[in-house]
Write an enzyme that holds these catalytic residues in place. Structure first.
Site, PDB file in Angstrom:
ATOM      1  CB  VAL A 277      44.739  49.448  24.499  1.00  0.00           C
ATOM      2  CG1 VAL A 277      44.444  50.764  23.797  1.00  0.00           C
ATOM      3  CG2 VAL A 277      46.229  49.091  24.378  1.00  0.00           C
ATOM      4  CG  HIS A 450      16.991  56.831  57.675  1.00  0.00           C
ATOM      5  ND1 HIS A 450      16.763  56.920  56.317  1.00  0.00           N
ATOM      6  CD2 HIS A 450      16.561  58.002  58.221  1.00  0.00           C
ATOM      7  CE1 HIS A 450      16.213  58.096  56.052  1.00  0.00           C
ATOM      8  NE2 HIS A 450      16.085  58.780  57.190  1.00  0.00           N
TER       9      HIS A 450
HETATM   10  P1  NAD Z   1      40.731  47.800  30.056  1.00  0.00           P
HETATM   11  O1  NAD Z   1      40.671  46.431  29.516  1.00  0.00           O
HETATM   12  O2  NAD Z   1      39.938  48.144  31.241  1.00  0.00           O
HETATM   13  O3  NAD Z   1      40.276  48.821  28.912  1.00  0.00           O
HETATM   14  C1  NAD Z   1      40.912  48.878  27.668  1.00  0.00           C
HETATM   15  C2  NAD Z   1      39.980  49.592  26.696  1.00  0.00           C
HETATM   16  O4  NAD Z   1      40.719  49.883  25.525  1.00  0.00           O
HETATM   17  C3  NAD Z   1      38.786  48.737  26.275  1.00  0.00           C
HETATM   18  O5  NAD Z   1      37.615  49.485  26.396  1.00  0.00           O
HETATM   19  C4  NAD Z   1      39.104  48.387  24.830  1.00  0.00           C
HETATM   20  O6  NAD Z   1      37.943  48.214  24.044  1.00  0.00           O
HETATM   21  C5  NAD Z   1      39.908  49.591  24.387  1.00  0.00           C
HETATM   22  N1  NAD Z   1      40.835  49.373  23.284  1.00  0.00           N
HETATM   23  C6  NAD Z   1      41.657  48.310  23.081  1.00  0.00           C
HETATM   24  N2  NAD Z   1      42.399  48.505  21.968  1.00  0.00           N
HETATM   25  C7  NAD Z   1      42.048  49.724  21.458  1.00  0.00           C
HETATM   26  C8  NAD Z   1      42.486  50.491  20.337  1.00  0.00           C
HETATM   27  N3  NAD Z   1      43.441  50.056  19.525  1.00  0.00           N
HETATM   28  N4  NAD Z   1      41.894  51.677  20.128  1.00  0.00           N
HETATM   29  C9  NAD Z   1      40.931  52.150  20.969  1.00  0.00           C
HETATM   30  N5  NAD Z   1      40.492  51.462  22.043  1.00  0.00           N
HETATM   31  C10 NAD Z   1      41.048  50.275  22.291  1.00  0.00           C
HETATM   32  O7  NAD Z   1      42.284  48.119  30.246  1.00  0.00           O
HETATM   33  P2  NAD Z   1      43.031  49.272  31.049  1.00  0.00           P
HETATM   34  O8  NAD Z   1      42.139  50.444  31.250  1.00  0.00           O
HETATM   35  O9  NAD Z   1      44.325  49.466  30.341  1.00  0.00           O
HETATM   36  O10 NAD Z   1      43.312  48.596  32.438  1.00  0.00           O
HETATM   37  C11 NAD Z   1      44.075  47.387  32.484  1.00  0.00           C
HETATM   38  C12 NAD Z   1      43.641  46.519  33.611  1.00  0.00           C
HETATM   39  O11 NAD Z   1      44.079  47.063  34.852  1.00  0.00           O
HETATM   40  C13 NAD Z   1      42.128  46.407  33.760  1.00  0.00           C
HETATM   41  O12 NAD Z   1      41.573  45.445  32.914  1.00  0.00           O
HETATM   42  C14 NAD Z   1      41.989  46.024  35.198  1.00  0.00           C
HETATM   43  O13 NAD Z   1      42.190  44.647  35.284  1.00  0.00           O
HETATM   44  C15 NAD Z   1      43.144  46.761  35.859  1.00  0.00           C
HETATM   45  N6  NAD Z   1      42.655  48.027  36.469  1.00  0.00           N
HETATM   46  C16 NAD Z   1      41.681  47.955  37.420  1.00  0.00           C
HETATM   47  C17 NAD Z   1      41.211  49.107  38.004  1.00  0.00           C
HETATM   48  C18 NAD Z   1      40.143  49.008  39.059  1.00  0.00           C
HETATM   49  O14 NAD Z   1      39.903  47.907  39.540  1.00  0.00           O
HETATM   50  N7  NAD Z   1      39.498  50.107  39.446  1.00  0.00           N
HETATM   51  C19 NAD Z   1      41.718  50.344  37.630  1.00  0.00           C
HETATM   52  C20 NAD Z   1      42.698  50.391  36.649  1.00  0.00           C
HETATM   53  C21 NAD Z   1      43.162  49.219  36.089  1.00  0.00           C
END
Ligand code: NAD
Ligand code: FAD
Length: 471
Positions: A277, A450
């Site tokens: 989350v 291409h």
């Molecule tokens: P995130 O912010 O991407 O997603 C968290 C999700 O959880 C959101 O959609 C939110 O609405 C939901 N959420 C929050 N509380 C909730 C609840 N109580 N019940 C249900 N849903 C809920 O966070 P993440 O996936 O934990 O990743 C953390 C951070 O790590 C990311 O923001 C990013 O910065 C980094 N990350 C980046 C990458 C990448 O660049 N490809 C990959 C993984 C992580």
């Protein structure tokens, strides 16, 4: 006290922000000490970007072979593949080891003094470092005095207070090193981690359900962009529970209690629960609060040069809040190192690209059409579907599109978005065109090779100009 060290630059945290800052500072002749409590490479190399992408690759290969064991239109027939999970995890660990070892070697070659241990801030110029001595006992702290202190302590996963990590409730760190696969995995959060790892587990054959509080997956991205990801998750058989609250673990421990919109509370069966989350800046537990820095919640507030509110104390990376991305941390690290070496630098990127490595992938840089409108811009856009791109067809990856956003008056490109297989590699072209102030005509009149998926970038620019050829 087991001795003291004086240095010009002291960096706390050896993640992508900290280690890049250390190498750049050393290149510029700045005496530099880097303190790392866990493992060089930080979250990114050890428990983040790299291990997750390694497992995504394993899952992709496994899944492709499963398709060939069925009725593949490519004419390839194979037997159903088997997964040797321990070997997959060992392969992933091997990549992590090679990269973290590489960072250690680079730091050594640049004559950065690396101190293994946990830093505790005494004041803005002094830090005590406690290392683990023999038999895991803490040794006497070592005192380090510096002219400049760079805080790069990163972030940690947010826990749900009513469902803390432990037992069946796991974080991304645990999910990246499974000993065995659960039969059913419930994931809380349809953000980056929930979906990247959700796809991995599903492709490994696990029943996966994702519970998201918002009304769509990947709420940080625009709705149109995530539609192909949503469709693909459905096709993979991932259960999506949107606008749904998680209430806690089921009483018998056999799953989680959820509250879907407009219906009764129910139990979602699962033998493991991945909580994803979000992440929070790691700003507590090492004396940082004693500096009384200006904060933005848990994040250290910095200006456009990565300076904190205290003279000589700098902060970068996840510790400074969103976007918590490795390449942002690295760019900030370079920026600070160059300033400590006496150069005039600012951290004012025109665009920080972001990629979500789902299947299909999502990539953005700059403004979406809605963001451009919100910024009061009169913008035009051009969209080119990958279904009209020959290379995409030969790669069986026609779901998705490329979109460009530009100012109507002078055609300056302000944003790019794409969704599709392999489009993460577009991040370079997207960020470069924005950073270099390209106009639609610059991209439209650049010869793109291409057959490549990159031709869709050119076609999107042509389409925004009303001149698309292949649609
Ligand atoms: P995130 O912010 O991407 O997603 C968290 C999700 O959880 C959101 O959609 C939110 O609405 C939901 N959420 C929050 N509380 C909730 C609840 N109580 N019940 C249900 N849903 C809920 O966070 P993440 O996936 O934990 O990743 C953390 C951070 O790590 C990311 O923001 C990013 O910065 C980094 N990350 C980046 C990458 C990448 O660049 N490809 C990959 C993984 C992580
Ligand atoms: P970190 O990498 O967190 O490093 C901080 C370091 O400081 C750690 O090694 C820690 O041990 C050390 N430290 C902390 N406190 C102290 C102390 N008091 N003393 C000594 N050492 C200390 N980002 C992307 O851009 N692309 C991705 O694909 C991507 N995938 C991810 C997947 C996952 C599963 C996760 C969790 C994250 C992912 N991220 C991704 C985010 C990325 O990992 C972070 O943005 C990045 O690591 C931040 O770098 P940093 O240097 O700020 O901090």
């Amino acid at each position: 006290m087991s001795g003291s060290v004086n240095t010009t630059l002291l960096i706390i945290g050896g993640g992508p922000g900290g280690y890049v800052a250390a190498i750049r500072a050393a290149q510029l002749g700045v005496p530099t000490v880097l303190v790392e409590g866990a493992s060089l490479g930080g979250t990114c190399l050890n428990i983040g970007c790299i291990p997750s992408k390694a497992l995504i690759h394993v899952a992709e290969q496994f899944h492709a072979l499963q398709a060939y064991a069925g009725d593949s239109p490519l004419g390839i027939r194979t037997r159903a593949p088997e997964l040797d999970l321990a070997r997959s995890v060992a392969w992933k660990d091997g990549i992590v080891k090679r990269l973290t070892g590489g960072v250690a070697t680079l730091l050594k070659r640049h004559k950065v003094t690396v101190i293994q241990g946990w830093a505790h801030i005494v004041d803005g110029k002094t830090v005590d470092v406690t290392s683990e001595g023999a038999k895991g006992k803490a040794g006497a702290p070592q005192r380090i005095r510096c002219e400049h202190m760079l805080l790069a302590t990163g972030s940690e996963p947010v826990a749900l207070p009513f469902m803390p990590f432990g037992g069946k409730v796991i974080s991304s760190t645990d999910a990246l090193s499974p000993r065995e696969l659960p039969k059913a995995l419930a994931i809380v959060g349809a953000g980056y981690i929930g979906l990247e790892l959700g796809v991995v587990y599903r492709k490994f054959g696990v029943k996966v359900d994702v519970v998201e509080a918002q009304d769509r997956i990947l709420p940080a991205y625009d709705a149109e962009l995530v539609k192909p990801v949503h469709a693909s998750l459905k096709a993979l058989g991932v259960g999506l529970h949107l606008q749904t609250q998680v209430l806690g673990l089921a009483e018998d421990g056999e799953g989680i209690r959820i509250q879907p919109p407009k219906s009764e509370e129910r139990v979602l069966a699962a033998d493991q629960v991945l909580v994803a989350v979000g992440r929070k800046p790691r700003s507590r537990g090492f004396g940082l609060s004693s500096l009384m820095l200006d904060m933005n919640g848990l994040a250290v507030r910095v200006d456009d040069r990565c300076r904190t509110s205290m003279n000589g104390v700098w902060a970068i990376g996840d510790l400074t809040g969103e976007p918590m991305l490795a390449h942002r941390a690295m760019a900030q690290g370079e920026c600070v190192a160059e300033q400590v070496a006496g150069q005039m630098r600012q951290f004012v990127p025109q665009a920080i690209p972001a990629v979500c490595f789902t299947d299909p992938e999502v990539v953005t840089a700059g403004l979406s059409p809605a963001q451009a409108e919100k910024a009061g811009m009169d913008a035009i856009e051009g969209v080119f579907p990958l279904a009209a791109n020959g290379r995409a067809m030969t790669l069986e990856s026609t779901d998705g599109f490329v979109r460009v956003v530009a100012r109507r008056d002078n055609h300056l490109i302000v944003g790019w978005q794409a969704v599709g297989r392999g489009v993460s590699e577009f991040a370079a072209a997207f960020a470069q065109s924005i950073e270099m102030g390209a106009r639609l005509e610059d991209v439209a009149h650049t010869i793109h090779a291409h057959p490549t998926q990159g031709e869709a970038i050119q076609e999107a620019a042509l389409r925004a100009l009303g001149e698309a050829i292949h649609i």
